[in-house]
Design a protein around this motif. Structure first.
Motif, mmCIF file in Angstrom:
data_model
loop_
_atom_site.group_PDB
_atom_site.id
_atom_site.type_symbol
_atom_site.label_atom_id
_atom_site.label_comp_id
_atom_site.label_asym_id
_atom_site.label_seq_id
_atom_site.Cartn_x
_atom_site.Cartn_y
_atom_site.Cartn_z
ATOM 1 N N ARG A 136 33.358 -120.410 -118.728
ATOM 2 C CA ARG A 136 32.416 -121.370 -119.327
ATOM 3 C C ARG A 136 31.678 -122.086 -118.207
ATOM 4 N NH1 ARG A 136 36.776 -123.793 -122.457
ATOM 5 N NH2 ARG A 136 37.140 -122.503 -124.279
ATOM 6 N N PRO A 137 30.609 -122.787 -118.544
ATOM 7 C CA PRO A 137 29.954 -123.604 -117.515
ATOM 8 C C PRO A 137 30.927 -124.645 -116.963
ATOM 9 C CG PRO A 137 28.579 -123.420 -119.473
ATOM 10 C CD PRO A 137 29.904 -122.822 -119.835
ATOM 11 N N GLU A 138 30.882 -124.838 -115.650
ATOM 12 C CA GLU A 138 31.744 -125.846 -115.007
ATOM 13 C C GLU A 138 30.867 -126.819 -114.234
ATOM 14 O OE1 GLU A 138 34.902 -124.082 -112.615
ATOM 15 O OE2 GLU A 138 34.875 -122.329 -113.930
ATOM 16 N N PRO A 139 30.161 -127.707 -114.941
ATOM 17 C CA PRO A 139 29.295 -128.650 -114.223
ATOM 18 C C PRO A 139 30.133 -129.630 -113.404
ATOM 19 C CG PRO A 139 29.301 -129.113 -116.593
ATOM 20 C CD PRO A 139 30.156 -127.911 -116.392
ATOM 21 N N PRO A 140 29.559 -130.150 -112.318
ATOM 22 C CA PRO A 140 30.329 -131.101 -111.499
ATOM 23 C C PRO A 140 30.513 -132.421 -112.242
ATOM 24 C CG PRO A 140 28.067 -130.965 -110.727
ATOM 25 C CD PRO A 140 28.196 -129.942 -111.813
ATOM 26 N N ARG A 141 31.615 -133.093 -111.943
ATOM 27 C CA ARG A 141 31.854 -134.383 -112.604
ATOM 28 C C ARG A 141 31.002 -135.477 -111.982
ATOM 29 N NH1 ARG A 141 37.402 -133.686 -111.948
ATOM 30 N NH2 ARG A 141 38.092 -132.119 -113.403
ATOM 31 N N VAL A 142 30.791 -135.393 -110.663
ATOM 32 C CA VAL A 142 29.943 -136.406 -110.003
ATOM 33 C C VAL A 142 28.874 -135.701 -109.176
ATOM 34 C CG1 VAL A 142 31.565 -138.339 -109.820
ATOM 35 C CG2 VAL A 142 31.640 -136.520 -108.121
ATOM 36 N N ARG A 143 27.764 -136.384 -109.011
ATOM 37 C CA ARG A 143 26.672 -135.857 -108.188
ATOM 38 C C ARG A 143 26.659 -136.584 -106.847
ATOM 39 N NH1 ARG A 143 24.562 -130.978 -109.390
ATOM 40 N NH2 ARG A 143 24.614 -130.682 -111.633
ATOM 41 N N THR A 144 26.368 -135.837 -105.780
ATOM 42 C CA THR A 144 26.385 -136.438 -104.439
ATOM 43 C C THR A 144 25.077 -137.148 -104.109
ATOM 44 O OG1 THR A 144 25.484 -134.423 -103.478
ATOM 45 C CG2 THR A 144 27.896 -134.612 -103.567
ATOM 46 N N GLY A 145 24.028 -136.816 -104.874
ATOM 47 C CA GLY A 145 22.711 -137.378 -104.549
ATOM 48 C C GLY A 145 21.947 -136.518 -103.556
ATOM 49 N N LYS A 146 22.584 -135.464 -103.035
ATOM 50 C CA LYS A 146 21.904 -134.553 -102.091
ATOM 51 C C LYS A 146 21.204 -133.447 -102.873
ATOM 52 C CE LYS A 146 23.828 -136.223 -98.246
ATOM 53 N NZ LYS A 146 23.035 -137.037 -97.345
ATOM 54 N N ARG A 147 20.044 -133.013 -102.340
ATOM 55 C CA ARG A 147 19.283 -131.946 -102.999
ATOM 56 C C ARG A 147 19.206 -130.731 -102.073
ATOM 57 N NH1 ARG A 147 15.605 -132.627 -106.787
ATOM 58 N NH2 ARG A 147 13.897 -131.746 -105.582
ATOM 59 N N VAL A 148 19.459 -129.567 -102.647
ATOM 60 C CA VAL A 148 19.430 -128.330 -101.851
ATOM 61 C C VAL A 148 18.485 -127.331 -102.509
ATOM 62 C CG1 VAL A 148 20.799 -126.439 -100.879
ATOM 63 C CG2 VAL A 148 21.862 -128.677 -101.213
ATOM 64 N N ALA A 149 17.640 -126.707 -101.678
ATOM 65 C CA ALA A 149 16.803 -125.602 -102.167
ATOM 66 C C ALA A 149 17.449 -124.293 -101.731
ATOM 67 C CB ALA A 149 15.400 -125.697 -101.574
ATOM 68 N N VAL A 150 17.578 -123.376 -102.676
ATOM 69 C CA VAL A 150 18.041 -122.025 -102.346
ATOM 70 C C VAL A 150 16.849 -121.101 -102.559
ATOM 71 C CG1 VAL A 150 19.594 -120.148 -103.011
ATOM 72 C CG2 VAL A 150 20.431 -122.512 -103.009
ATOM 73 N N VAL A 151 16.499 -120.340 -101.535
ATOM 74 C CA VAL A 151 15.362 -119.422 -101.661
ATOM 75 C C VAL A 151 15.920 -118.017 -101.844
ATOM 76 C CG1 VAL A 151 13.204 -118.612 -100.622
ATOM 77 C CG2 VAL A 151 14.035 -120.932 -100.131
ATOM 78 N N GLY A 152 15.663 -117.438 -103.011
ATOM 79 C CA GLY A 152 16.184 -116.106 -103.325
ATOM 80 C C GLY A 152 17.355 -116.214 -104.285
ATOM 81 N N SER A 153 17.358 -115.342 -105.298
ATOM 82 C CA SER A 153 18.403 -115.446 -106.323
ATOM 83 C C SER A 153 19.153 -114.139 -106.523
ATOM 84 C CB SER A 153 17.785 -115.891 -107.644
ATOM 85 O OG SER A 153 16.934 -114.858 -108.122
ATOM 86 N N GLY A 154 19.339 -113.383 -105.421
ATOM 87 C CA GLY A 154 20.246 -112.235 -105.483
ATOM 88 C C GLY A 154 21.674 -112.758 -105.519
ATOM 89 N N PRO A 155 22.658 -111.880 -105.375
ATOM 90 C CA PRO A 155 24.045 -112.352 -105.455
ATOM 91 C C PRO A 155 24.369 -113.446 -104.449
ATOM 92 C CG PRO A 155 23.911 -110.053 -104.700
ATOM 93 C CD PRO A 155 22.572 -110.428 -105.205
ATOM 94 N N SER A 156 23.771 -113.372 -103.240
ATOM 95 C CA SER A 156 24.109 -114.418 -102.263
ATOM 96 C C SER A 156 23.501 -115.750 -102.672
ATOM 97 C CB SER A 156 23.688 -114.014 -100.845
ATOM 98 O OG SER A 156 22.396 -113.504 -100.841
ATOM 99 N N GLY A 157 22.243 -115.744 -103.120
ATOM 100 C CA GLY A 157 21.616 -116.993 -103.557
ATOM 101 C C GLY A 157 22.322 -117.569 -104.777
ATOM 102 N N LEU A 158 22.695 -116.710 -105.706
ATOM 103 C CA LEU A 158 23.366 -117.191 -106.927
ATOM 104 C C LEU A 158 24.725 -117.805 -106.607
ATOM 105 C CD1 LEU A 158 22.677 -114.291 -109.484
ATOM 106 C CD2 LEU A 158 21.578 -116.538 -109.403
ATOM 107 N N ALA A 159 25.488 -117.129 -105.748
ATOM 108 C CA ALA A 159 26.825 -117.642 -105.415
ATOM 109 C C ALA A 159 26.710 -118.971 -104.674
ATOM 110 C CB ALA A 159 27.591 -116.620 -104.574
ATOM 111 N N ALA A 160 25.747 -119.030 -103.738
ATOM 112 C CA ALA A 160 25.568 -120.277 -102.985
ATOM 113 C C ALA A 160 25.142 -121.396 -103.926
ATOM 114 C CB ALA A 160 24.515 -120.067 -101.893
ATOM 115 N N ALA A 161 24.206 -121.093 -104.834
ATOM 116 C CA ALA A 161 23.721 -122.117 -105.764
ATOM 117 C C ALA A 161 24.866 -122.624 -106.633
ATOM 118 C CB ALA A 161 22.605 -121.537 -106.632
#
Ligand SMILES: Cc1cc2nc3c(=O)[nH]c(=O)nc-3n(C[C@H](O)[C@H](O)[C@H](O)COP(=O)(O)OP(=O)(O)OC[C@H]3O[C@@H](n4cnc5c(N)ncnc54)[C@H](O)[C@@H]3O)c2cc1C
Ligand code: SF4
Length: 394
Positions: A136-161
């Protein structure tokens, strides 16, 4: 009686589920694997020896805890097995289908018996996890306030995201294509990896809070300056540029009718998904096809060409046919360089369509700028020298 009196590896032989026969599966683009009944799956898990030093770990690039999930499958604890598997692997439904399984090459049982069916067990655990609603979806309980851009959505981008988002960062994925997934979506054919399986996982990542921006090519229609707003940028852009026959200096390589694999395969998948082809149509239907290169991508082109109704398919490879068994210089637990015949190759008339030790010399023009012939030579390879290098002779 379960478990049987003697250890699993002494009682059971390696067993994989049957595939749909080649003559019927080439008529469609759907997956064609099946599953073993539950008791026979448990038996496969029980074949694992739970080695003191599990060499399968070192074979797996993800460090999957293989004996642990094998043992839980043996005990019918599928949910526990899923937890163990997900602790190291974000997408076991992908790896269980398409990973080349270096773990099995390194499996200790493989020294003198067929190795444990690790990849098949992985697929079964993952598929059951989805079917039972355990993934199931496992959203985080708290947010750090940091923003990250992931460029590319192959398996590596998806796993990192997924990992960055679960750690509480706000993640935006930029993807050049019209849909996320990278080569999972538009490279690997649907008959090997159903696109519904890919979309299901992307929907889960989205539901966890990751934002996907498609048709967004960073550096082209998305200015690089847009990335300045993020605390971190992760590049997972794969390797788009093919090495073409023109790059290799083969005369005639720019003729019409000669295509890099990805142009052909992307179109094929878009057609399966009912999407428009925004390019000159390429289809193998009715054509006499030569696939240059006998690796996995070549094999995918063979399977796709056969499904599209090619008149004939020949797959040529520069290197010699690998041996049936490990060569002395290629001992266990290394990856075993042995002859592998993919399901696509088995679909070809006669059960294989590969020719080995063939070097392409030039392509011939039919007078209209279209290829009409391929000129090639047979080559011989010397035995490898001390550094493992071979010399080629025409
Ligand atoms: C035909 C084929 C079959 C394969 N079969 C298998 C297999 O059976 N088993 C296996 O283990 N591996 C297989 N592979 C290899 C596997 O697909 C790759 O190793 C894997 O996809 C690499 O993942 P990645 O995330 O690094 O890159 P990719 O999957 O290539 O994803 C990169 C993504 O980045 C996007 N991108 C690039 N530049 C930009 C930009 N400037 N802005 C925004 N987005 C951008 C691309 O559109 C793409 O979606 C196969 C590869 C091919 C080509
Ligand atoms: S090496 Fe093979 S037998 Fe040993 S723990 Fe790993 S999967 Fe089991």
């Amino acid at each position: 009686m379960w478990p049987p009196k003697y250890k699993g590896f002494m009682t059971f032989t390696r067993e994989l589920p049957p595939y749909e026969p080649p003559e019927s599966r080439v008529k469609h683009f759907q997956e064609f694997t099946s599953s073993l009944p539950a008791d026979r799956l448990k038996a496969q898990g029980y074949r694992c020896m739970n080695c003191g030093v599990p060499f399968c770990h070192s074979g797996c690039p993800l460090g999957n805890q293989i004996p642990d999930f094998n043992d839980l499958v043996k005990d019918d604890d599928w949910r526990g097995a899923l937890e163990v598997l997900l602790s190291t692997n974000n997408f076991p439904e992908f790896t269980g289908r398409i990973c080349p399984a270096p773990c099995e090459s390194a499996c200790v049982l493989g020294i003198n018996e067929p190795p444990v069916t690790i990849e098949m067990i992985e697929k079964e655990i993952a598929d059951r996890g989805w079917a039972e609603g355990w993934i199931r979806p496992e959203p985080p309980r708290v947010r750090t306030g940091k923003r990250v851009a992931v460029v590319g959505s192959g398996p590596s981008g998806l796993a990192a995201a997924q990992q960055l988002n679960r750690a509480g960062h706000t993640v935006v994925v930029y993807e050049r294509a019209d849909e996320p997934g990278g080569l999972l979506m538009y490279g690997i054919p649907n008959f090997k990896l159903d696109k519904g399986v890919v979309r299901r996982r992307i929907a889960q990542i989205e539901a966890e809070g990751v934002e996907f921006r498609c048709n967004a090519e960073v550096g082209v229609n998305i200015p690089l300056s847009e990335l300045d707003q993020y605390d971190a940028v992760l590049l997972a852009i794969g390797s788009t540029r093919p090495r073409t026959m023109a790059d290799l200096g083969i005369p005639g390589a720019d003729l019409e009718g000669i295509y890099p694999a990805m142009r052909f395969l992307t179109q094929a998948t878009r057609r399966v998904l009912g999407k428009p082809i925004n390019d000159r149509e390429i289809t193998a239907a009715g054509k006499r096809v030569v696939v240059i290169g006998g690796g996995d991508t070549g094999s995918d082109c063979v399977g796709t060409s056969l499904r599209q109704g090619a008149a004939s398919v020949l797959n040529i490879e520069l290197f010699p046919r690998p041996p049936l068994q490990r060569a002395p210089r290629n001992p266990w637990p290394e990856w075993d360089f042995v002859l592998r015949t993919s399901s696509s190759h088995k679909e070809a008339p006669g059960g294989d369509c590969r020719e080995w030790c063939i070097n392409t010399k030039r392509f011939e023009d039919d007078g209209t700028g279209h290829v009409c012939a391929l000129h090639a030579v047979r080559v011989e390879w010397s035995e490898p020298d001390a550094a493992g290098r071979r010399q080629m002779r025409e």
